[in-house]
Scaffold this motif. Structure first.
Motif, mmCIF file in Angstrom:
data_model
loop_
_atom_site.group_PDB
_atom_site.id
_atom_site.type_symbol
_atom_site.label_atom_id
_atom_site.label_comp_id
_atom_site.label_asym_id
_atom_site.label_seq_id
_atom_site.Cartn_x
_atom_site.Cartn_y
_atom_site.Cartn_z
ATOM 1 N N LEU A 147 -5.061 23.437 -8.310
ATOM 2 C CA LEU A 147 -3.908 23.550 -7.421
ATOM 3 C C LEU A 147 -4.286 23.148 -6.003
ATOM 4 C CD1 LEU A 147 -2.362 26.858 -8.772
ATOM 5 C CD2 LEU A 147 -1.283 24.598 -8.844
ATOM 6 N N ALA A 148 -5.434 23.600 -5.540
ATOM 7 C CA ALA A 148 -5.891 23.243 -4.190
ATOM 8 C C ALA A 148 -6.146 21.739 -4.090
ATOM 9 C CB ALA A 148 -7.158 24.027 -3.839
ATOM 10 N N HIS A 149 -6.796 21.165 -5.104
ATOM 11 C CA HIS A 149 -7.120 19.736 -5.102
ATOM 12 C C HIS A 149 -5.848 18.886 -5.052
ATOM 13 C CE1 HIS A 149 -8.916 15.892 -6.192
ATOM 14 N NE2 HIS A 149 -8.027 15.810 -7.168
ATOM 15 N N HIS A 150 -4.920 19.154 -5.958
ATOM 16 C CA HIS A 150 -3.719 18.326 -6.036
ATOM 17 C C HIS A 150 -2.790 18.552 -4.838
ATOM 18 C CE1 HIS A 150 -4.706 16.431 -9.774
ATOM 19 N NE2 HIS A 150 -4.974 17.606 -10.321
ATOM 20 N N THR A 151 -2.790 19.741 -4.277
ATOM 21 C CA THR A 151 -2.010 19.985 -3.060
ATOM 22 C C THR A 151 -2.567 19.151 -1.913
ATOM 23 O OG1 THR A 151 -1.429 22.223 -3.742
ATOM 24 C CG2 THR A 151 -1.305 21.743 -1.384
ATOM 25 N N GLN A 152 -3.894 19.135 -1.774
ATOM 26 C CA GLN A 152 -4.534 18.365 -0.703
ATOM 27 C C GLN A 152 -4.293 16.874 -0.891
ATOM 28 O OE1 GLN A 152 -7.569 16.296 -0.860
ATOM 29 N NE2 GLN A 152 -7.356 15.907 1.309
ATOM 30 N N LYS A 153 -4.418 16.379 -2.131
ATOM 31 C CA LYS A 153 -4.213 14.952 -2.399
ATOM 32 C C LYS A 153 -2.762 14.546 -2.175
ATOM 33 C CE LYS A 153 -8.049 13.028 -3.539
ATOM 34 N NZ LYS A 153 -8.599 12.037 -2.620
ATOM 35 N N ARG A 154 -1.837 15.379 -2.593
ATOM 36 C CA ARG A 154 -0.417 15.081 -2.372
ATOM 37 C C ARG A 154 -0.142 14.955 -0.881
ATOM 38 N NH1 ARG A 154 3.963 19.573 -3.585
ATOM 39 N NH2 ARG A 154 2.691 20.447 -1.933
ATOM 40 N N HIS A 155 -0.695 15.869 -0.106
ATOM 41 C CA HIS A 155 -0.526 15.842 1.346
ATOM 42 C C HIS A 155 -1.143 14.570 1.941
ATOM 43 C CE1 HIS A 155 -0.159 17.363 5.419
ATOM 44 N NE2 HIS A 155 -1.428 17.094 5.605
ATOM 45 N N GLU A 156 -2.327 14.206 1.476
ATOM 46 C CA GLU A 156 -3.025 13.024 1.979
ATOM 47 C C GLU A 156 -2.237 11.743 1.687
ATOM 48 O OE1 GLU A 156 -7.516 11.089 1.683
ATOM 49 O OE2 GLU A 156 -6.975 12.755 0.382
ATOM 50 N N TYR A 157 -1.776 11.584 0.443
ATOM 51 C CA TYR A 157 -1.020 10.376 0.100
ATOM 52 C C TYR A 157 0.352 10.358 0.779
ATOM 53 C CZ TYR A 157 -4.524 8.677 -3.122
ATOM 54 O OH TYR A 157 -5.694 8.182 -3.653
ATOM 55 N N ASN A 158 0.936 11.519 1.005
ATOM 56 C CA ASN A 158 2.198 11.576 1.739
ATOM 57 C C ASN A 158 2.003 11.063 3.168
ATOM 58 O OD1 ASN A 158 4.941 12.185 2.271
ATOM 59 N ND2 ASN A 158 4.329 14.123 3.175
ATOM 60 N N GLY A 159 0.902 11.421 3.794
ATOM 61 C CA GLY A 159 0.598 10.922 5.138
ATOM 62 C C GLY A 159 0.453 9.411 5.147
ATOM 63 N N TRP A 160 -0.273 8.876 4.162
ATOM 64 C CA TRP A 160 -0.422 7.420 4.071
ATOM 65 C C TRP A 160 0.917 6.744 3.808
ATOM 66 C CZ3 TRP A 160 -4.008 4.655 6.043
ATOM 67 C CH2 TRP A 160 -5.299 5.164 6.169
ATOM 68 N N LEU A 161 1.721 7.334 2.954
ATOM 69 C CA LEU A 161 3.040 6.771 2.671
ATOM 70 C C LEU A 161 3.870 6.675 3.949
ATOM 71 C CD1 LEU A 161 5.258 5.815 0.737
ATOM 72 C CD2 LEU A 161 5.784 8.225 0.303
ATOM 73 N N GLN A 162 3.834 7.707 4.756
ATOM 74 C CA GLN A 162 4.607 7.705 6.002
ATOM 75 C C GLN A 162 4.127 6.631 6.974
ATOM 76 O OE1 GLN A 162 5.303 11.628 7.772
ATOM 77 N NE2 GLN A 162 4.767 12.511 5.772
ATOM 78 N N VAL A 163 2.838 6.573 7.203
ATOM 79 C CA VAL A 163 2.321 5.619 8.200
ATOM 80 C C VAL A 163 2.467 4.181 7.711
ATOM 81 C CG1 VAL A 163 -0.139 5.579 7.536
ATOM 82 C CG2 VAL A 163 0.508 5.247 9.906
ATOM 83 N N LEU B 253 0.835 -1.211 0.000
ATOM 84 C CA LEU B 253 0.000 0.000 0.000
ATOM 85 C C LEU B 253 0.868 1.258 0.000
ATOM 86 C CD1 LEU B 253 -2.813 -1.104 2.460
ATOM 87 C CD2 LEU B 253 -2.878 -1.054 -0.041
ATOM 88 N N ALA B 254 2.005 1.205 0.685
ATOM 89 C CA ALA B 254 2.926 2.341 0.691
ATOM 90 C C ALA B 254 3.449 2.602 -0.723
ATOM 91 C CB ALA B 254 4.079 2.099 1.661
ATOM 92 N N GLU B 255 3.755 1.547 -1.453
ATOM 93 C CA GLU B 255 4.190 1.700 -2.850
ATOM 94 C C GLU B 255 3.096 2.377 -3.678
ATOM 95 O OE1 GLU B 255 5.241 -2.187 -4.280
ATOM 96 O OE2 GLU B 255 6.847 -2.419 -2.810
ATOM 97 N N ALA B 256 1.877 1.928 -3.487
ATOM 98 C CA ALA B 256 0.746 2.517 -4.218
ATOM 99 C C ALA B 256 0.552 3.984 -3.824
ATOM 100 C CB ALA B 256 -0.521 1.714 -3.957
ATOM 101 N N SER C 54 4.730 3.039 5.526
ATOM 102 C CA SER C 54 6.158 2.713 5.489
ATOM 103 C C SER C 54 6.697 2.401 6.880
ATOM 104 C CB SER C 54 6.953 3.871 4.879
ATOM 105 O OG SER C 54 6.592 4.059 3.537
ATOM 106 N N ALA C 55 6.088 2.987 7.882
ATOM 107 C CA ALA C 55 6.523 2.749 9.264
ATOM 108 C C ALA C 55 6.095 1.370 9.761
ATOM 109 C CB ALA C 55 5.965 3.837 10.185
ATOM 110 N N ASN C 56 5.135 0.749 9.078
ATOM 111 C CA ASN C 56 4.614 -0.572 9.477
ATOM 112 C C ASN C 56 4.544 -1.488 8.254
ATOM 113 O OD1 ASN C 56 3.661 0.139 12.338
ATOM 114 N ND2 ASN C 56 2.721 1.721 11.075
ATOM 115 N N PRO C 57 5.670 -1.771 7.600
ATOM 116 C CA PRO C 57 5.638 -2.442 6.293
ATOM 117 C C PRO C 57 5.071 -3.855 6.292
ATOM 118 C CG PRO C 57 7.881 -2.318 7.116
ATOM 119 C CD PRO C 57 7.032 -1.502 8.049
ATOM 120 N N GLU C 58 5.167 -4.589 7.392
ATOM 121 C CA GLU C 58 4.698 -5.973 7.419
ATOM 122 C C GLU C 58 3.252 -6.117 7.879
ATOM 123 O OE1 GLU C 58 6.520 -8.309 6.009
ATOM 124 O OE2 GLU C 58 7.934 -6.668 5.633
#
Length: 129
Positions: A90-106, A15-18, A108-112
């Motif tokens: 710009l507002a939409h893609h900024t919000q989505k980038r932020h949202e997916y960045n949050g998911w990527l972080q969480v 999911l982090a890759e996605a 990646s912290a629990n990969p298994e």
């Protein structure tokens, strides 16, 4: 069995890759819309401003000279609409980038960690936009 009840298991790493792919997509779109916004702003500055002077200014009568309402400055509607669209994207893609960045972080912290996704979850991470 009803499809809306189906669940699919994925590792957090997958999911982090996605999420990283989705975040990259929104970063690219954000950059594209920044360029588009600069283009629209340039066009507004060069050719989009319209000045409407009232015909009453041509007469000599003081009563005819309505200085307060004599001249109107407007931006062409098509350019104003284009700028509004750029701002919304710009507002939409900024919000989505932020949202997916949050998911990527969480994630990646629990990969298994194994997570069960329903169709909406799957679309959030894997849908081809």
């Amino acid at each position: 069995m009803r499809r809306e009840l189906w669940r699919f298991e994925y590792t957090a790493n997958k999911l982090a890759e996605a999420a990283a792919i989705k975040m990259k997509f929104h970063e690219e779109r954000l950059e594209w819309w920044k360029v588009k916004r600069r283009e629209v702003m340039g066009k507004i500055r060069s050719e989009g401003i319209e000045i409407d002077e009232k015909i009453s200014l041509a007469y000599l009568s003081p009563k005819a000279r309505d200085w307060e309402r004599s001249t109107q400055v407007t931006v062409r509607d098509d350019l104003r609409n284009g700028l509004t669209e750029c701002q919304e994207k710009l507002a939409h893609h900024t919000q989505k980038r932020h949202e997916y960045n949050g998911w990527l972080q969480v994630l990646s912290a629990n990969p298994e960690q194994r997570l069960r996704l329903d169709i909406q979850d799957w679309l959030f991470f894997f849908d081809k936009v």
